[in-house]
Design a protein around this motif. Structure first.
Motif, PDB file in Angstrom:
ATOM      1  N   CYS A 366       0.875  -1.195   0.000  1.00 63.69           N
ATOM      2  CA  CYS A 366       0.000   0.000   0.000  1.00 63.69           C
ATOM      3  C   CYS A 366       0.911   1.244   0.000  1.00 63.69           C
ATOM      4  N   ALA A 403     -15.152   1.537   9.354  1.00 62.77           N
ATOM      5  CA  ALA A 403     -15.137   0.395   8.424  1.00 62.77           C
ATOM      6  C   ALA A 403     -15.311  -0.939   9.151  1.00 62.77           C
ATOM      7  N   SER A 432      -8.100  -7.397   5.193  1.00 66.69           N
ATOM      8  CA  SER A 432      -8.820  -6.773   4.078  1.00 66.69           C
ATOM      9  C   SER A 432      -9.397  -5.423   4.496  1.00 66.69           C
ATOM     10  N   LYS A 433      -9.822  -5.280   5.746  1.00 67.89           N
ATOM     11  CA  LYS A 433     -10.323  -3.966   6.189  1.00 67.89           C
ATOM     12  C   LYS A 433      -9.183  -2.960   6.270  1.00 67.89           C
ATOM     13  N   ARG A 435      -6.425  -3.044   4.502  1.00 65.05           N
ATOM     14  CA  ARG A 435      -6.013  -2.731   3.131  1.00 65.05           C
ATOM     15  C   ARG A 435      -6.948  -1.713   2.491  1.00 65.05           C
ATOM     16  N   ALA A 436      -8.248  -1.929   2.672  1.00 66.70           N
ATOM     17  CA  ALA A 436      -9.219  -1.020   2.052  1.00 66.70           C
ATOM     18  C   ALA A 436      -9.032   0.400   2.564  1.00 66.70           C
ATOM     19  N   LEU A 439      -5.661   1.937   1.357  1.00 67.85           N
ATOM     20  CA  LEU A 439      -5.694   2.328  -0.060  1.00 67.85           C
ATOM     21  C   LEU A 439      -6.573   3.554  -0.292  1.00 67.85           C
ATOM     22  N   SER A 440      -7.460   3.824   0.686  1.00 72.78           N
ATOM     23  CA  SER A 440      -8.351   4.975   0.520  1.00 72.78           C
ATOM     24  C   SER A 440      -7.658   6.299   0.880  1.00 72.78           C
TER      25      SER A 440
END
Ligand SMILES: Cc1ncc(COP(=O)(O)O)c(C=O)c1O
Length: 441
Positions: A366, A403, A432-433, A435-436, A439-440
């Motif tokens: 990331c 999130a 995965s949370k 990462r999301a 990346l945001s």
């Protein structure tokens, strides 16, 4: 984000002066939890958040363990309280014995307190008392490390190596000197113990040369610095500190409030890194966080020296708390000892650690991530500073909450330290949370 807890109105948030929190911001935009179970917290609205940092490194066995709740309930109906001075209750003695099965062999005398901070200040007093009865009361200095967190009582905050914690209160004890931290640029993105930095332990020798090793009472370190953001010790570093302490008669104290009870993949950091301190603090996972409790484990020789020094009768160590060895905390601790044994929780942590490290280190792709560190069941992901230090870390932590993920952040470090009952699906969800959100940014 509002809150729908029927027990709370906006005005009723005002009276509680929250610790280590931006009170104004929180009360304008509260983030509340109403209940928890296993790996999850639930908001008053019923939203589910995965707990990626065991609350605050406490809940090693997952939330709301019925065995612990039952043990506390029964204890409060049987013997709710007894003065811990001059009176005893069996669970305190039993819990001390059980703890001593997990600590390194010689550290088999256990003094109970109510928090990590109290355990640190208690260990400082033990060091002073020990030297004093041996005729070395000139040993008044303490050594600690930059980036250290040793709680917030006046002793521990003087040891602290984090500037915001020190700024207003850190000179409470004048005689504390700091060695350098071990976060070197060469150690970025390392899994486990880094190769570089063992020589930084020689800072302790330099302090001995400057102040006289015979004037130093104890050197305090977290085997892995936790609150600052997972700084594992360079290979050979702790051994080197041990050797310097031995050379000068300085007590080595491991603050194991986070690193204890399996977090490093062994009983304590002492066993994980193969270095035995003279005193060891602990708290947090000792009761799975369900009751406030901490302890100091001391080498038997230290206990014997202090207790045998005075007259045959009379108090030997003038220290203790109204709630030392509180019966309900002891009951919770004993129930947790059963969980550690029956579920082989520490072995489970050790077995999970490599996969955990791989999963968290995968986040290095990331763009916003500047470092990832990990050891045992603890890892930290640093995000690039945006404007002032800590601003982005705080923002990320809020976005993660929204999130569906809770974790502890310090400055721009996100600290991941899940419960040892984690399953692969939980790790997938955490990564995965993360990462999301990363990346945001
Ligand atoms: C290494 C260390 N020592 C002491 C403490 C203080 O513990 P408490 O907050 O229970 O007083 C902490 C808390 O995180 C810690 O990480």
């Amino acid at each position: 984000m509002g809150h729908n807890d029927p027990n709370l109105t906006a005005s009723s948030l005002q009276a509680h002066w929250m610790p280590f929190s931006p009170n104004k911001e929180f009360k304008a935009e509260p983030r509340l939890f109403a209940r928890a179970k296993g790996m999850y917290f639930y908001t008053p609205e019923g939203r589910e958040l995965i707990d990626a940092s065991s609350g605050l490194f406490c809940v090693a066995a997952g939330h709301c363990r019925e065995e612990i709740a039952q043990a506390v309930f029964e204890q409060l109906q049987t013997l709710d309280y007894t003065a811990p001075f001059l009176r005893g209750q069996s669970k305190a003695f039993e819990l001390a014995e059980r703890i001593a099965h997990y600590t390194p062999a010689d550290l088999n005398r256990v003094f109970f307190v109510n928090s990590g901070s109290e355990s640190v200040d208690t260990a400082m007093k033990m060091a002073l008392a020990y030297h004093r009865v041996r005729g070395e009361s000139q040993r008044q200095l303490f050594v600690s490390r930059e980036r250290a967190y040793h709680g917030v009582n006046m002793g521990g905050v003087s040891l602290a190596g984090m500037v915001n914690n020190r700024r207003a209160f850190g000179t409470g004890l004048a005689g504390v000197h700091h060695i350098r931290h071990t976060a070197l640029p060469q150690n970025r993105f390392v899994k486990g113990q880094p190769e570089h930095g063992a020589d930084l332990a020689d800072d302790l020798q330099r302090l001995c040369d400057l102040y006289g090793g015979e004037n130093i009472a104890a050197c305090f370190v977290e085997p892995t610095a936790g609150s600052f953001g997972c700084l594992p010790p360079p290979k050979g570093y702790l051994d080197r500190l041990r050797a310097i302490c031995d050379r000068h008669g300085i007590l080595l104290v491991f603050d194991e409030v986070i690193t204890g009870w399996g977090r490093m993949g062994a009983n304590f950091g002492a066993q994980a890194f193969g270095v035995t301190p003279d005193l060891m603090t602990m708290a947090k996972a000792l009761t799975n966080g369900a009751q406030p409790m901490g302890a100091v484990a001391a080498k038997q020789a230290i206990y014997d020296t202090i207790t045998n020094a005075g007259p045959a009768k009379g108090i030997e160590f003038f220290h203790g708390y109204t709630y030392s060895a509180h019966p309900a905390a002891c009951a919770a601790g004993l129930a947790m000892m059963d969980i550690f044994a029956n579920e082989r929780l520490i072995e489970r942590a050790a077995a999970m650690a490599p996969g955990f490290a791989d999963a968290i280190h995968a986040l290095r792709d990331c763009p916003v991530v500047t470092d990832v560190r990990s050891i045992g069941m603890m890892a930290a992901v640093d995000v690039a500073v945006d404007g002032a230090p800590g601003v982005r870390g705080h923002e990320v932590q809020k976005r993660l909450f929204d999130a569906g993920l809770h974790l502890k952040s310090t400055g721009d470090a996100l600290i991941i330290a899940p419960a040892f009952v984690m399953e692969p699906k939980h790790l997938d969800e955490i990564v995965s949370k993360l990462r999301a959100v990363l990346l945001s940014l």
